[in-house]
Design an enzyme around this catalytic site. Structure first.
Site, mmCIF file in Angstrom:
data_model
loop_
_atom_site.group_PDB
_atom_site.id
_atom_site.type_symbol
_atom_site.label_atom_id
_atom_site.label_comp_id
_atom_site.label_asym_id
_atom_site.label_seq_id
_atom_site.Cartn_x
_atom_site.Cartn_y
_atom_site.Cartn_z
ATOM 1 C CG HIS A 168 48.363 -51.698 -8.129
ATOM 2 N ND1 HIS A 168 47.192 -52.404 -7.985
ATOM 3 C CD2 HIS A 168 48.138 -50.501 -7.546
ATOM 4 C CE1 HIS A 168 46.299 -51.681 -7.349
ATOM 5 N NE2 HIS A 168 46.855 -50.506 -7.072
ATOM 6 C CD GLU A 228 49.428 -56.615 -9.610
ATOM 7 O OE1 GLU A 228 50.259 -56.064 -8.861
ATOM 8 O OE2 GLU A 228 48.410 -57.176 -9.178
ATOM 9 C CB CYS A 280 43.123 -54.887 -7.886
ATOM 10 S SG CYS A 280 44.060 -53.836 -9.032
ATOM 11 C CB CYS A 326 46.584 -55.545 -11.756
ATOM 12 S SG CYS A 326 47.383 -54.092 -10.997
#
Length: 183
Positions: free
Chosen positions: A67, A69, A97, A100
């Site tokens: 992802h 981040e 999410c 993260c």
């Protein structure tokens, strides 16, 4: 950080999201900004600086953790030579999410600023509030909705194009972003 700084850094995250879209990835971008503070006075010791940028690479890397981040936090840790990212603000175009948000908690970031809310997976206010869970040993501040419409529109456009290419009859409204639809 000022509102103007938040907007400028979110624009950088949007640029990362556009790179993701160009690479065929879900267009989410992230930027990590480091602004060291004196722990006693909370005064800034230096001007803020970008220490990492990233965009989604789950398809390219064949990794569920790629992802935007997550990758940006790993790059920031490498740049700062520390796992503890105090003094850092994460800017990301979509509400993080659980994974993260948990990584932000573990990294001890000071703050997260995100664009579009994610009612299906958001863990910083929409579904969960990892950042303010008093049962955890670290909390961090969150500012959602910065350039929300722009961030959500990038996602809507990406998925509309994908559906059109696949011959789907679903409309552009199928994106789960919460920003108002453009007329």
């Amino acid at each position: 950080m000022t509102e103007e700084q938040d907007i400028a850094y979110m624009r950088m995250a949007i640029e990362q999201a556009q790179l993701a879209a160009a690479a065929g990835e879900v267009p989410i971008g992230a930027v990590v900004v480091y602004e060291p503070h004196d722990p006693a006075t909370r005064r800034a010791l230096a001007d803020p600086r970008v220490v990492a940028t990233a965009y989604n690479r789950r398809e390219s890397d064949k990794s569920p953790s790629a992802h935007a981040e997550f990758l940006a936090l790993e790059a920031a840790a490498a740049e700062l030579n520390a796992w503890r990212l105090t003094g850092c603000t994460v800017y990301v175009t979509l509400e993080p999410c659980i994974m993260c948000a948990g990584l932000m908690h573990q990294a001890r970031v000071d703050r997260c600023v995100f664009g579009a809310y994610d009612p299906k997976a958001g863990a910083l206010g929409s579904l969960y509030a990892i950042h303010e869970d008093e049962r955890l040993n670290h909390n961090f501040s969150v500012q959602g909705g910065v350039l929300e419409s722009e961030c959500a529109q990038i996602l809507r456009d990406f998925f509309a194009t994908r559906r059109q290419a696949a011959g789907s009859t679903l409309g552009a409204d199928a994106c789960s972003c919460s920003a108002p639809k453009e007329a």
